[in-house]
Design an enzyme around this catalytic site. Structure first.
Site, PDB file in Angstrom:
ATOM      1  N   CYS A 130      -2.660   8.197   4.900  1.00  0.00           N
ATOM      2  CA  CYS A 130      -2.581   7.913   3.461  1.00  0.00           C
ATOM      3  C   CYS A 130      -3.848   8.409   2.789  1.00  0.00           C
ATOM      4  CB  CYS A 130      -2.435   6.431   3.178  1.00  0.00           C
ATOM      5  SG  CYS A 130      -1.929   5.428   4.545  1.00  0.00           S
ATOM      6  N   GLU A 135       0.871  -1.191   0.000  1.00  0.00           N
ATOM      7  CA  GLU A 135       0.000   0.000   0.000  1.00  0.00           C
ATOM      8  C   GLU A 135       0.894   1.222   0.000  1.00  0.00           C
ATOM      9  OE1 GLU A 135      -3.201   0.170  -0.274  1.00  0.00           O
ATOM     10  OE2 GLU A 135      -3.538  -1.992  -0.134  1.00  0.00           O
TER      11      GLU A 135
END
Ligand code: FAD
Length: 1004
Positions: free
Chosen positions: A793, A759
């Site tokens: 994020c 990720e």
């Protein structure tokens, strides 16, 4: 008087009430008028009702003919398909076809404005006062309220307060000339001989834009500062001030504001507070306020209502897994109303009572109880909402004489929330008015004792109760861990307490953990509190290549036995770890506040997400752990099942130091892999907590190994190791791509092609459409961009605003930002704290400078000068897609603002980066929302809400393109990345004979 005698009297009075108003209908239900028709249609057709009320909500934002026409079509279809109630106006005008749109626009505009006027006493002070005087002439007293709920800045809060001050100035000029309403009280200057003529109500949270139970004291003080200004003026006019009650979240703040104000005006009797009977807390709150007033010898006043936010409270509680704070059986609210009315009337010597209901049973009950308790007339009155229940108010006027109408005034835009609440209230199935006047329910039923009705309904529900559903392995189905609930004083108190406890433990040494043993190294680095870098949270041993090699060997050694452990048994270790983390939730949160600078709620959210991962993956593995038969041909058995890959290296970031780490680690472990875990150097102490959780859960040695270390020393060694089969990484794109590249190389002795679960970054955008609800969009964007200093994020780093609303949106966003404070995260008054470390601070500041050169600085906050790693909250306008600030991930509190000409351009810009992680859209256009679903191509798209805070099992998280390899943490596919599927096929036919399986495709 016993209960049944009293009830008999209440029913008799109710019957009489009904008979005096027989044949009358509230104007709202008058089917001769447009509004009555709409209400009628809404009650018959739930889909239309939702569309209609949503349309009413968006209506004030439809400022051009085109917007209006488009929305009418999007909400109600083409004219030919519309319900007659909407299109009649246009049809009557004979204008369907090309001119139809314009006529329809006009008809709808006029009708909705008319509808709003029904509930609003005027759009400005002059008009309001004129209408209030008219109501007085008809014998009604008033309580006036300024419309306005979502205050987003200090300026808006001041405006709201100043509107009251101006209103009071205007009333000051008039009220002495008003003839008092007749009554038997002793003061000839007052209404009914005892009540102030001027009576105002305020919505307290509109007086402070950051009202929030997390910062309880700050919210109370800020609201009080402005309420006090209004109170001073009210007292000058010898008026009455009532503090309205809003959502449950603010209830205790509001009660505290009232108490403090009351103590400041201890001898002034005309200060009131609202209690909501639908809240389960109210019996206790009311008793406590009455006792407090008695103890302090204060005269107070209470308006009792049932409560206007029932749906909101229920939905919010369900979403956050909190106990529902409201009664869920309507009759329970009605019974509470009667019970609490009695409690107030029994204390009438110290408490004046305003009974606010349109329900004839509730009103009759209050009349009878007051008569039974011989409460003097001047100690209670009745109140109803302006524009509603005209027959009821007429009936009360006739019987009691003392009736006050609650009269909101102000502009339509802030008024729409109020209007929608009224429409919902009147059309709800449970509404007394609907049942009485729109459905002609049996009078006996309407007047039934609610305590009996509630009992009956409780019994009926208990009889209908379904058995608890079961999840995989007979466990309870997965449910997200409850959010922290700052309305609870104990939750608020836990944070300072646990932070103080954790502080006592700072500075300890942390070893590595390899093969079930603690391993010390000479090389250590301190992990520090970013708010006060001189405060060392822990001194952490650093693994070199030797220790990492040992950890890999330990994991490799443990693997065969762990792989062959029943998946259910593996899952049980996760469940045990979850239970331990749950016990320690506040303490684990406190570590996050100190080691990485998370605010209380953010820290708690991280820990609960970690627990969710444990609970969720445990269940997923139990389901996946059983071989599945595929195909149904007889004589053949095909079994599909999964096997772990081997040794997993887990490399985790600092921004979700427990959640993301434990998410990756627990997925790897439950799938049967053995883990070498490298936490971020900035949060290695939190990483150590995973050792503690698994050690306490009894996880076998070697299955989980903890090796914090310098990336430069051991990072490549770990990634390159031929014994590592899987790498789970979350972090920046640069590091992620480097890992992918290195992992592609096969080293001598390597048995597996390395699998990468990865990720990476994002450049997430939120689009603000031209019809967006800015009351919602502004705080959500602020939170998405600056919550935890923009270091998620998922954080919003671009906001793309349509030209038509750009100026208004930016003005409100910047004003709200100005109201926030930057400072230590452990103080809940601060919206933003320090960033992760000095490197991050430097890089973010550089980006802010780049932004200032590329665009224009719209806002830059002050920061404390105390040595913490602070960077200002920064908003930069005039950013275009080609700018660096529109393309590169900053990972900090720098928000780029882009002005798009239309929705198509906004979507194109939103998609114009190499990332595809999260994004959001604020729009009330069904077509645009649909378009966004199709074309805004990102991993997690959020419509009309903030774009952070993905929940395990509900919003599986992760992106594609350069944001990640599409693995979706917390989702149904995640564990698949940690395993290899295998198939075993057996020919079950021997010598022409095959056992027939139950699910074989066999002859009938
Ligand atoms: C003068 C005045 C001031 C007001 N000020 C406030 C205020 O400060 N804060 C505020 O919140 N409201 C306020 N209200 C609004 C008030 O809450 C609603 O008008 C009131 O709840 C309607 O109740 P009723 O007795 O008129 O009607 P009823 O039809 O008897 O009751 C409807 C109410 O029952 C409750 N209810 C509905 N469904 C259920 C269910 N399934 N389970 C349990 N309970 C249910 C809800 O509270 C709903 O509003 C005020 C109203 C008036 C008249």
């Amino acid at each position: 008087m016993n209960n049944s005698e009293l009830n008999g009297r209440i029913v008799a009075r109710g019957r009489e009430f009904f008979s005096t108003i027989s044949g009358e209908k509230p104007s709202l239900f008058n089917k001769g008028a447009w509004m009555g028709k709409v209400m009628d249609w809404s009650m018959k057709n739930e889909t239309f009702k939702i569309q209609m009320f949503r349309f009413v909500d968006v209506f004030p934002s439809l400022t051009t003919g085109k917007l209006l026409t488009d929305h009418i079509r999007e909400y109600f279809g083409e004219e030919k398909d519309m319900p007659p109630v909407l299109s009649t106006g246009a049809k009557v005008a004979g204008m369907l076809g090309s001119f139809g749109g314009a006529v329809l626009n006009k008809v709808l505009t006029t009708n909705i404005q008319e509808m709003a006027r029904q509930f609003i006493v005027g759009e400005n002070t002059k008009e309001a006062i004129k209408n209030l005087e008219r109501l007085r002439k008809d014998g009604f007293a008033f309580v006036v309220d300024v419309l306005g709920e979502a205050t987003l800045s200090e300026a808006e809060a001041d405006l709201y307060m100043n509107t009251y001050l101006e209103l009071l100035d205007s009333l000051k000029k008039e009220y002495r000339d008003w003839k008092p309403l007749p009554g038997v009280g002793g003061d000839a200057n007052l209404d009914w001989g005892h009540a102030p003529k001027v009576n105002v109500a305020v919505k307290p949270t509109a007086l402070f834009c950051l009202a929030n139970p997390q910062d309880f004291e700050g919210s109370v003080v800020a609201i009080l500062n402005r309420v006090r200004r209004i109170a001073e003026k009210v007292v000058e006019l010898n008026g009455f001030l009532c503090i309205d009650m809003e959502s449950y979240r603010h209830k205790d703040i509001i009660i505290e504001v009232y108490r403090r104000l009351k103590l400041e005006y201890r001898n002034y009797p005309h200060l009131g507070l609202v209690f909501q009977a639908y809240l389960k807390d109210t019996d206790k709150d009311l008793a406590s306020l009455l006792a407090w007033a008695r103890q302090n010898q204060l005269q107070i006043s209470i308006r009792l209502v049932k409560g206007a936010y029932w749906d909101y409270e229920t939905v919010k509680a369900k979403q956050n897994d909190w106990e529902i704070p409201v009664w869920t059986i309507k009759a329970e609210s009605d019974a509470a109303f009667e019970r609490q009315s009695r409690m107030i009337l029994e204390n009438s010597d110290i408490c004046h009572y305003a009974c606010a209901s349109h329900n004839i049973r509730s009103i009759s009950a209050v009349m009878e109880m007051a008569s039974e308790l011989k409460v003097p007339n001047e100690r209670y009155e009745f109140q109803v909402l302006y524009g509603m229940a005209e027959p009821v108010r007429k009936g009360i006027l006739k019987v009691a004489g003392r009736i006050r109408l609650y009269c909101p005034y102000g502009h339509m835009v802030p008024g729409m929330g109020y209007l929608v609440r009224r429409l919902l209230e009147n059309t709800a199935n449970e509404s007394f008015l609907r049942q009485s006047f729109a459905e002609d329910a049996q009078i006996e039923k309407l007047l039934e004792d609610p305590a009996i009705a509630a009992e009956r309904e409780r019994a009926a529900r208990a009889a209908k109760q379904k058995p608890e559903p079961k999840g995989p392995g007979g466990l309870k189905p997965f449910n997200n861990e409850a959010m922290v609930d700052f309305t609870r004083a104990d939750h608020r108190a836990e944070f300072p307490k646990q932070i103080a406890e954790v502080r006592k433990q700072l500075g300890r040494n942390y070893p590595l953990f390899i093969n079930g043993k603690e391993v010390k190294t000479a090389d250590t680095i301190p992990s520090v509190n970013p708010t006060v870098p001189s405060e060392v949270v822990g001194v952490v041993c650093q693994a070199g290549t030797k220790e990492v090699g040992d950890a890999i060997a330990a994991a490799k050694g443990a693997f065969p036995a762990w792989r062959d452990t029943d998946p259910k048994v593996r899952a049980e270790y996760l469940l045990k770890a979850a239970a331990i983390a749950r016990q320690r939730v506040f303490e684990l949160s406190a570590w996050q506040v100190l080691e990485i600078g998370k605010q209380w709620d953010q820290a708690y959210g991280d820990v609960t997400e970690a627990i969710d991962f444990l609970e969720y993956y445990a269940r997923e593995m139990i389901s996946m752990g059983q071989p599945r038969r595929i195909g149904h041909a007889p004589g053949e058995l095909n079994h599909y099942f999964y096997e772990p890959k081997g040794v997993a290296a887990v490399i985790s970031p600092w921004n979700f130091p427990l959640a993301i780490s434990l998410g990756m680690v627990s997925a790897a472990i439950v799938a049967g892999n053995c883990v070498v875990f490298k936490p971020s150097g900035l949060t290695s102490v939190i990483g150590w907590h995973i050792v503690e959780l698994f050690r306490e859960a009894g996880l076998p040695e070697g299955v989980f190994n903890y090796t914090p270390g310098r990336g430069s020393v051991m990072g490549d060694f770990l990634v390159d190791s031929p014994d590592v089969s899987l790498i789970a990484f979350t972090g920046s794109m640069e590091v992620g791509l480097r890992i992918i590249e290195r992992a592609a190389k096969v080293h001598p002795g390597q048995e597996n092609v390395k699998k990468i679960v990865c990720e990476m970054g994002g450049k997430n955008a939120i689009i603000i459409d031209d019809d967006a609800d800015l009351d919602e969009a502004v705080p959500h964007v602020l939170y998405s961009a600056f919550g935890f200093q923009g270091q998620k994020c998922s954080a919003c780093s671009r906001v793309i605003v349509l030209d038509a609303v750009y100026d208004k949106f930016i003005e409100r966003l910047v004003s709200m930002a100005q109201a926030t404070k930057v400072g230590p995260s452990e103080d809940p008054a601060n919206y933003m704290g320090a960033v992760a470390d000095d490197k991050a601070m430097k890089s973010i500041k550089e980006y802010a400078e780049i932004g200032k050169r590329e665009g224009q600085l719209l806002y830059e906050s002050a920061v404390p000068n105390t040595g913490g790693y602070y960077v200002p909250m920064t908003i930069i306008g005039g950013i275009k897609p080609e700018h660096r600030l529109a393309q590169e991930e900053v990972f900090g509190p720098v928000l780029a603002v882009m002005r798009a000409k239309d929705f198509d351009q906004a979507i194109a810009w939103a998609n114009s980066t190499k990332f595809a992680l999260t994004g959001g859209v604020f729009s009330r256009s069904p077509e645009h929302l649909q378009q966004a679903r199709r074309e805004f191509r990102i991993g997690n798209l959020y419509l009309n809400r903030n774009n952070t805070g993905a929940l395990v099992g509900r919003q599986p998280f992760g992106g594609s393109r350069m944001s990640g390899v599409g693995t979706k943490a917390g989702g149904p596919d995640y564990l698949l990345h940690f395993m290899d599927p295998r198939v075993v096929t057996e020919n079950t036919m021997r010598r022409g004979f095959a056992p027939v399986e139950e699910d074989d495709d066999w002859v009938a």
